[in-house]
Design an enzyme around this catalytic site. Structure first.
Site, PDB file in Angstrom:
ATOM      1  N   ASP A   1     -15.582  16.978  -5.038  1.00  0.00           N
ATOM      2  CA  ASP A   1     -15.172  16.061  -6.115  1.00  0.00           C
ATOM      3  C   ASP A   1     -13.848  15.378  -5.778  1.00  0.00           C
ATOM      4  O   ASP A   1     -12.917  15.350  -6.610  1.00  0.00           O
ATOM      5  CB  ASP A   1     -14.997  16.820  -7.449  1.00  0.00           C
ATOM      6  CG  ASP A   1     -16.144  17.795  -7.741  1.00  0.00           C
ATOM      7  OD1 ASP A   1     -17.282  17.479  -7.390  1.00  0.00           O
ATOM      8  OD2 ASP A   1     -15.867  18.869  -8.327  1.00  0.00           O
TER       9      ASP A   1
ATOM     10  N   GLU B   1     -22.851  12.692 -14.552  1.00  0.00           N
ATOM     11  CA  GLU B   1     -21.473  13.226 -14.464  1.00  0.00           C
ATOM     12  C   GLU B   1     -20.711  12.402 -13.432  1.00  0.00           C
ATOM     13  O   GLU B   1     -21.226  11.406 -12.931  1.00  0.00           O
ATOM     14  CB  GLU B   1     -21.495  14.717 -14.065  1.00  0.00           C
ATOM     15  CG  GLU B   1     -22.076  14.995 -12.697  1.00  0.00           C
ATOM     16  CD  GLU B   1     -22.207  16.486 -12.363  1.00  0.00           C
ATOM     17  OE1 GLU B   1     -21.943  17.349 -13.211  1.00  0.00           O
ATOM     18  OE2 GLU B   1     -22.601  16.764 -11.206  1.00  0.00           O
TER      19      GLU B   1
END
Ligand code: FUB
Length: 324
Positions: free
Chosen positions: A16, A223
């Site tokens: 991420d 997401e």
């Protein structure tokens, strides 16, 4: 495959990656993956991360400095478990690290921690941002100096449990022919410690101006929201989760609506996909992760970077993630 890709950190598993340029240097704020021995499930319990490290680079192909632990879950007074994707913003010489973590009731909230330096260490606030929920905060600074947070994620990210910013009992994803659950956007307060308003829905529209539907798994938001601005347009990019794409949609202001444009990154090796986009020294880059170095273990990811190309009309050339 992309023309040039580079894994950034050999000594830790990182995912991420959210990249920003502060004072001419590139800083990366990733999740720090660990092997907690928790079996994989759709709730993401196996992503049991406990701290963050911040990384910096002077050149995109140069040395990557690991600045060590920037924030530990043990130091967050209200935290329970699972430090997921974080992001950092700078205002008036202070650095604000925004992070989601489950509270002691196992509900994801978003917290903030502050530092005088982009690499931390960061000191967390006593409580989460009031009214915050779900996961994956990213913070975009607009040209006028306002900061907007985008957040949300379904399944393990708990976004299906909220409607109109309120928790609902037994919340589910909408039916396939209903509008998909949207990410949220909210302007931050001047002091950067709270939401400055009620979060709003990030509307993603198709080519006919209709909201993307919940059954459109190849295009709907799941997401990993990220926003960047290029030539006066706002690009909202995100993961489609179970179909593993990074897609993007374009709009005229930070609130949207955003019209779906296409795929930035095809599936990578692994389950999750999550990225950021940043310009550094005159070129644009995509930061993302895959599970090739861990031999495909979905909870042990490695961040990497490649160049991102825009066409003359502002659309983005698709990058092959090398998975599936
Ligand atoms: O790293 C934990 C979670 O996995 C992130 O918050 C999601 O975006 C996915 O990458």
């Amino acid at each position: 495959m992309a023309k040039w890709t580079r894994y950034l950190v050999p000594h830790l598993y990182t995912a991420d990656p959210h990249a920003h340029v502060f004072d001419g240097k590139l800083y990366i704020y990733p999740s720090h993956d660990i092997d907690a021995g928790i079996p994989e499930n759709d709730n993401g319990d196996h992503f049991a991360m406990c701290d963050y490290h911040v990384f910096s680079m002077d050149e995109i192909d140069g040395e990557v400095t690991d600045h060590g632990v920037a924030l530990d879950v043990e130091d967050i007074p209200w935290a329970g478990r699972q430090l997921w994707d974080c992001d950092c913003a700078c205002k008036d010489g202070k650095y604000y690290l925004y992070f989601p973590v489950k509270d002691q009731n196992d509900i994801f909230r978003i917290g903030v921690a502050i530092s005088d330096k982009p690499e931390g260490p960061f000191i967390p606030q006593e409580k989460p941002l009031e009214g915050s929920y779900s996961i994956d905060p990213c913070v975009f600074r607009d040209a006028d100096g306002s900061h907007y947070m985008y957040f949300g994620g379904i399944w393990g990210g708990q976004l299906q449990s909220y409607r109109s910013n309120k928790a609902v009992e037994g919340g589910q994803e909408p039916l396939d022919n209903e509008p998909a659950l949207p990410a949220r956007v909210v302007k931050l307060s001047d002091d950067m410690f709270q939401f400055g308003e009620e979060p709003r829905a990030v509307l993603l529209l198709d080519e006919n101006g209709e909201e993307l539907k919940a059954g459109d798994h190849d295009r709907r938001f799941f997401e990993a929201a990220w926003v960047h601005e290029y030539q006066g347009k706002y690009y909202f990019s995100y993961s489609t989760g179970n179909t593993q794409k990074i897609c993007y949609a374009m709009g005229d202001n930070p609130y949207g609506p955003f019209t779906y444009e296409g795929v930035i990154l095809t599936p990578v090796v692994g389950w999750t996909t999550h990225h950021s986009i940043a310009a550094f020294k005159g070129k644009w880059y995509l930061f993302y992760h895959d599970c090739v170095p861990s031999g495909g273990k979905t909870w042990l990811r490695s961040m990497k970077v490649c160049e991102l190309e825009f066409r003359e009309d502002g659309t983005i050339c698709t990058i092959d993630g090398g998975g599936r």
